[in-house]
Motif scaffolding. Structure first.
Motif, short mmCIF file in Angstrom:
data_model
loop_
_atom_site.label_atom_id
_atom_site.label_comp_id
_atom_site.label_asym_id
_atom_site.label_seq_id
_atom_site.Cartn_x
_atom_site.Cartn_y
_atom_site.Cartn_z
N GLN A 1 -2.99 -18.79 -28.01
CA GLN A 1 -1.90 -18.98 -27.07
C GLN A 1 -2.40 -19.02 -25.62
N GLN A 2 -3.32 -18.15 -25.31
CA GLN A 2 -3.87 -18.14 -23.96
C GLN A 2 -4.59 -19.46 -23.67
N ALA A 3 -5.32 -19.97 -24.67
CA ALA A 3 -6.04 -21.24 -24.50
C ALA A 3 -5.07 -22.40 -24.33
N ALA A 4 -3.86 -22.27 -24.91
CA ALA A 4 -2.88 -23.35 -24.85
C ALA A 4 -1.92 -23.21 -23.69
N SER B 1 6.50 -22.99 -10.09
CA SER B 1 7.80 -22.56 -10.61
C SER B 1 8.80 -23.71 -10.61
N ALA B 2 8.78 -24.56 -9.58
CA ALA B 2 9.70 -25.70 -9.54
C ALA B 2 9.36 -26.71 -10.61
N LEU B 3 8.06 -26.95 -10.81
CA LEU B 3 7.63 -27.89 -11.84
C LEU B 3 8.02 -27.39 -13.23
N ARG B 4 7.78 -26.10 -13.47
CA ARG B 4 8.13 -25.53 -14.77
C ARG B 4 9.63 -25.64 -15.03
N LEU C 1 2.30 -20.96 -24.17
CA LEU C 1 3.11 -20.09 -23.33
C LEU C 1 3.69 -20.92 -22.19
N TRP C 2 4.92 -20.59 -21.80
CA TRP C 2 5.59 -21.35 -20.74
C TRP C 2 5.69 -20.55 -19.43
N ASP C 3 4.92 -19.49 -19.28
CA ASP C 3 5.01 -18.71 -18.04
C ASP C 3 4.02 -19.20 -17.00
#
Length: 271
Positions: free
Chosen positions: A107-110, A156-159, A269-271
């Motif tokens: 997950q960290q790698a992705a 944050s805006a892009l996400r 992860l989406w953070d």
């Protein structure tokens, strides 16, 4: 998953004059609430930290998850008995801990880099994020997602913008696939909803609604279709009986292989 251990020997008798509460076994001591405690045990030469929780139950239960190893045991069970149970399950515990560590590493790698040129897994492939100007809504073009934001946009805006687009596309895709498969299964869901569940790809309710995880859009189309069919099939059989799997197999003959593949999937992860 809970793993049951052997029930420990009975607790000491109550003191004279003390009556057991209704629903407790004769001679049982009233459980004392304890806060979870962190302990460590040596399993097959490896030091393993675990969280011990005292609970109203008859046996020892083991789970391995994001918090690591959690042991739930009756209040009267000694630490010696608990750690003997851990020794009995040492192979299983160490295997599960290794799987969780490997999953966290993947997950960290992705992890998605929220910047121009970042990579976004999409239906089994990869989209490149582009911040190349102002536009009201993102535009998908080949293997690039033009976000409509300027290059200096904060992460944050892009996400936020990409997440809204991603979930909107998920909702439309799921509706299309439900419309495709539902008539063939002779069902019609009352509602199709998105879910952000951390551990489930989808679910179905007795009221006729199905929920599908928007993160499915990271996966290749065959896996998405399998989950859609799986949840639609639950509208006919709210279980995992042989009849249920026979319904799934009508539309997804390779469901066993797809189910195995899903178990190994690691979404970013989406953070």
């Amino acid at each position: 998953m809970d793993r049951g251990g052997n029930a420990p020997p009975g607790p000491p008798s109550l003191r004279p004059g003390r009556r057991a509460r209704p629903g407790t076994r004769p001679g049982a001591r009233r459980p004392v609430k304890e806060r979870p405690s962190q302990r460590q045990v040596l399993l097959a030469g490896s030091a393993v930290t675990y969280e011990l929780q005292r609970a109203r139950r008859r046996s020892i239960g083991l789970t391995v998850g994001e918090r690591g190893l959690v042991v739930r045991a009756p209040a009267w069970t000694t630490v010696g008995t608990i750690e003997a149970a851990l020794q009995d399950k040492a192979v299983w515990v160490l295997r599960k801990l290794h799987q969780m560590q490997e999953h966290a590493r993947r997950q960290q790698a992705a992890r998605i880099v929220w910047a121009d040129g970042g990579q976004l897994p999409w239906q089994g492939g990869v989209l490149t994020l582009r911040c190349d100007g102002l536009r009201r809504a993102p535009l998908l073009s080949g293997e690039q997602l033009h976000t409509g934001l300027p290059p200096d946009s904060p992460a944050s805006a892009l996400r936020t913008r990409v997440l809204a687009w991603f979930q909107r596309e998920a909702r439309a895709h799921f509706a299309q696939q439900v419309q495709r498969f539902a008539p063939r299964l002779q069902v019609q869901p009352a509602r199709v909803l998105l879910t952000s569940a951390a551990t489930r790809w989808g679910s179905a309710s007795a009221q006729g609604s199905i929920r599908l995880n928007w993160r499915l859009m990271h996966l290749r189309p065959e896996l998405i279709d399998y989950v859609v069919v799986h949840e639609l099939a639950h509208l006919r059989e709210m279980n995992h009986s042989l009849r249920f799997w026979a319904i799934v197999e009508q539309l997804v003959p390779q469901h066993r292989q797809l189910r195995r593949e899903l178990r190994g999937v690691c979404t970013p992860l989406w953070d």
